[in-house]
Design a protein around this motif. Sequence first.
Motif, PDB file in Angstrom:
ATOM      1  N   GLY A 372      10.126  -4.125   8.055  1.00 37.65           N
ATOM      2  CA  GLY A 372       9.010  -4.690   7.259  1.00 37.65           C
ATOM      3  C   GLY A 372       8.050  -5.509   8.104  1.00 37.65           C
ATOM      4  O   GLY A 372       7.438  -6.457   7.617  1.00 37.65           O
ATOM      5  N   ARG A 375       4.473  -6.244   6.867  1.00 37.83           N
ATOM      6  CA  ARG A 375       4.466  -7.156   5.712  1.00 37.83           C
ATOM      7  C   ARG A 375       4.681  -8.600   6.177  1.00 37.83           C
ATOM      8  O   ARG A 375       4.029  -9.528   5.721  1.00 37.83           O
ATOM      9  CB  ARG A 375       5.562  -6.738   4.728  1.00 37.83           C
ATOM     10  N   ARG A 378       1.517  -9.879   7.708  1.00 40.78           N
ATOM     11  CA  ARG A 378       0.516 -10.212   6.673  1.00 40.78           C
ATOM     12  C   ARG A 378       0.828 -11.539   5.995  1.00 40.78           C
ATOM     13  O   ARG A 378      -0.062 -12.268   5.598  1.00 40.78           O
ATOM     14  CB  ARG A 378       0.410  -9.087   5.642  1.00 40.78           C
TER      15      ARG A 378
END
Length: 413
Positions: A372, A375, A378
Amino acid sequence: MANILISGAGVAGSALAWWLRRQGFRPTVVERAPGLRDGGYKVDIRGAALEVIDRMGLREQVRRRDTGMRLARFVDVGGRQLATMDAQLFGGREGDDAEIMRGDLARILASATDDVEYVFGDSIATLTPTGDRVEVAFERGKRRTFDLVVGADGLHSTVRRLAFGPESAHLRPLGHHIAIFSVPAELGEEGVELMHPAPGRTVGVYRTAGAAQSRVLFLFPSPADEPDHRDVAGQQALLAEAFGGLGWQVPRLLDAMRDAPDFYLDSMSQVRMDRWSTGRIGLVGDAAYAPSPASGQGTSLGLVGAYVLAAALAEAPGDPVAGLAAYERRMRPFVSLNQQLAERNLKGMVLRSAAQIRFQTLMLRMMPHLPGRERLIRRVTEPIRKAATAITLPGPANARPPGHAGGCVERRG
Ligand SMILES: Cc1cc2nc3c(=O)[nH]c(=O)nc-3n(C[C@H](O)[C@H](O)[C@H](O)COP(=O)(O)OP(=O)(O)OC[C@H]3O[C@@H](n4cnc5c(N)ncnc54)[C@H](O)[C@@H]3O)c2cc1C
């Protein structure tokens, strides 16, 4: 044409002088230091602030002075690499976001305002509102009268103290101090930020491509008893005590501080105020709403604040009180979101224990392999991007005046 006095030739003061000239006002800048203060570490310009730089036509100059950072390298007491981190992620940057040494930006802005009167080596001593003007007494120069006075004089603003009361009423310390100064070039590595995390303390060293010196940054818990913010010898003793006994190249970095012309030490604090103006006296940048270096947004707030203030004053000709009120209305939500970034960031900048340092090292080593990953990245960059773009700048995007390429700032002592 209104005469406007700006106290402070930092990023906010010089940017405000630029925009006031552009809007047809006559600004004068008074700076306490004998010359332009070009100290400081790497600062970010992003979101709305980048748009302000664009509208000033200074993007190319800023790009040319980019820090060129490629990588952060975390090192242990022996200087051995613990982990590395991509420069963009380390700085919470994305896309066109710019990173520049604070001093380089200060010089670019000062050069771009070479048609403005700068008075160095002086400070406002008293402010006396007289009807629709403000009478100003200086510590050294002759008494003068202005239509408006703006404090752009930073965290320990004199204008704020004179017009709004004691500093303690507005400063919100975040519990840590920061020190920055120049050190011999060989203590840094070009394009690589060397980071040495120790429990409760962090040291960073950086050298921009082509720079004659490296810069060091120290973060540490605020002391119970702090020397005055202008007592350099007391501050250096404090820093030496806070980092005494640390390994890596810390002793050599501390040795270099005695010769550093740009030694800077201060608390990481925010400024919170109920209002940023009273009558014909207003505040901009750190003086009004310092978000602290932990937010990474102090420079951007100063640039945007300068632009919004000049635009609001131009929209209310002859009525600076209305202009100051409109500026505050536009800026408040933007400032609030950006100030919120600081506390969370600070937790990642200074790790409390050896266990936290081990955990961070492990996470950084695993990062490139985590499923991930995007993600996670972000989660770091998104709140910064949101805060940095949370304002729509007034006025046309194409606001650059002709013939404003910059020159050399006039210095008067
Ligand atoms: C030397 C220095 C280094 C810094 N380094 C960093 C950094 O590495 N990272 C970071 O995030 N932030 C740093 N900051 C803060 C950062 O510059 C600001 O958050 C941001 O750029 C907004 O700037 P400003 O112009 O509002 O305030 P500042 O940059 O603090 O500028 C204020 C100016 O006002 C002047 N001044 C102060 N008192 C008076 C007075 N009585 N009369 C006249 N002039 C006065 C100061 O000398 C200074 O030039 C630094 C500030 C300074 C002064």
